[in-house]
Design an enzyme around this catalytic site. Structure first.
Site, short mmCIF file in Angstrom:
data_model
loop_
_atom_site.label_atom_id
_atom_site.label_comp_id
_atom_site.label_asym_id
_atom_site.label_seq_id
_atom_site.Cartn_x
_atom_site.Cartn_y
_atom_site.Cartn_z
N GLU A 238 0.81 -1.21 0.00
CA GLU A 238 0.00 0.00 0.00
C GLU A 238 0.86 1.28 0.00
O GLU A 238 0.45 2.31 -0.52
CB GLU A 238 -0.97 -0.06 1.19
N HIS B 30 3.71 1.66 -1.67
CA HIS B 30 4.02 1.89 -3.09
C HIS B 30 2.78 2.39 -3.83
O HIS B 30 2.86 3.27 -4.68
CB HIS B 30 4.49 0.59 -3.76
N GLN C 128 17.58 7.89 2.38
CA GLN C 128 17.63 7.71 0.92
C GLN C 128 17.10 8.97 0.21
O GLN C 128 17.66 9.43 -0.78
CB GLN C 128 16.80 6.49 0.54
#
Ligand code: PAF
Length: 301
Positions: free
Chosen positions: A41, A43, A159
């Protein structure tokens, strides 16, 4: 929805799409959502945002070997291409790019992108070379797709900071769109790696979100006058008290600079001087989970 396993046909199709739009005097906004598959979910929320904000959505699914260390889970990383394609279709993705390792790295790559400083701390300290693998593959994907916007989940906050720095330093012509963490109803941050957890470990892992969200709530009250040192001690004690939790790190740093804050730095809503990242990496059995909250200089809700 079209699926590509090779770079050249994807590039040609994207060129055609841009050309057709230009011929009609229209612009074509292209979004890239880079993933390693086993979509959940979290993504889906990136895909939905990308779909709403752009004309063409490209989803990449590639378990990137060069961002895994020798003793990490590259081989056993969960994969389910059929389920991924069904989710992509449901979310209105236009192009799915799912290359093989040989397509992305036909020979061992001699060129790497390394973002200095930001990659030595937090996850970078315990996963040496990990972020070089991430920036190298994201750089390649950005060159291949040339999107206007790229969407990343804020669960991987480091990231996001590292890729944003790469985009700035190397003049990638792309807008980075960080998207909020999606949590299960009980607070667990969604991750493809959650599938590794036993029922007992999954229950124990709730210690992360429970304490991170409590820390965020405490810091966001003006009256608390809480400092980085106090909050860090409270968090480390609370997570350390969970018998199944083995702490890799619990850190508080400025965001996106990732420098640690002095212990006496005030974190409360009125006192904080920058956006602040409270980040944890903790192992439950053999599964290493990360989670975080961000305190924005302007108070979060
Ligand atoms: O966040 C991920 O899934 C990966 O690190 C990424 C950005 C797709 C690069 O392999």
């Amino acid at each position: 929805m079209k699926t590509f396993t090779n770079i050249l046909p994807l590039r040609n199709e994207l060129k055609d799409a841009r050309f057709s739009a230009a011929r009609e005097g229209k612009s074509l906004r292209i979004a890239l959502v880079p993933t390693m598959g086993y979509l959940h979910e979290g993504h889906a929320s990136l895909l939905r945002k990308a779909r709403a904000e752009n004309d063409l959505v490209v989803l990449s699914i590639f378990v990137n070997p060069i961002q895994f260390g020798p003793n990490e889970d590259f081989e056993r990383y969960p994969r389910d291409p059929e389920k991924d394609l069904a989710l992509a279709e449901r979310e209105g993705v236009d192009f799915v790019f799912m290359p093989s390792v040989e397509e992305m790295y036909p020979q061992p790559t001699r060129t790497h992108i390394k973002v200095e400083g930001l990659t030595d701390v937090l996850c970078g300290a315990s996963r040496p070379g990990h972020f070089d693998g991430v920036t190298t593959v994201v750089g390649k994907l950005l060159h291949i797709v040339q999107p206007d916007r790229a969407y990343f989940g804020q669960k991987d906050a480091q990231q996001v900071a590292v890729i944003a720095q790469m985009v700035l330093d190397l003049n990638f012509d792309v807008e980075m769109i960080p998207c909020p963490i999606v949590r299960e109803a009980d607070g667990l941050a969604l991750s493809s790696r959650n599938v590794y957890l036993s029922a007992e470990e999954r229950q124990a892992a709730l210690v992360l979100s429970r304490n991170l969200l409590a820390a965020q709530a405490k810091a966001n009250t003006t009256e608390s006058r809480v400092t980085a040192g106090e909050l860090l001690t409270e968090l480390r004690d609370a997570i350390g008290a969970e018998p199944l939790a083995v702490i890799d790190y619990v850190e508080i740093a400025d965001f996106p600079g990732l420098s640690p804050l002095a212990a006496d730095e005030r974190l409360d809503a009125a006192g904080r001087r920058s956006d602040v990242l409270i980040a944890v990496a903790v192992k439950f059995g053999s599964t290493r989970l990360i989670d975080n909250v961000i305190l924005t200089k302007k108070v979060n809700d």
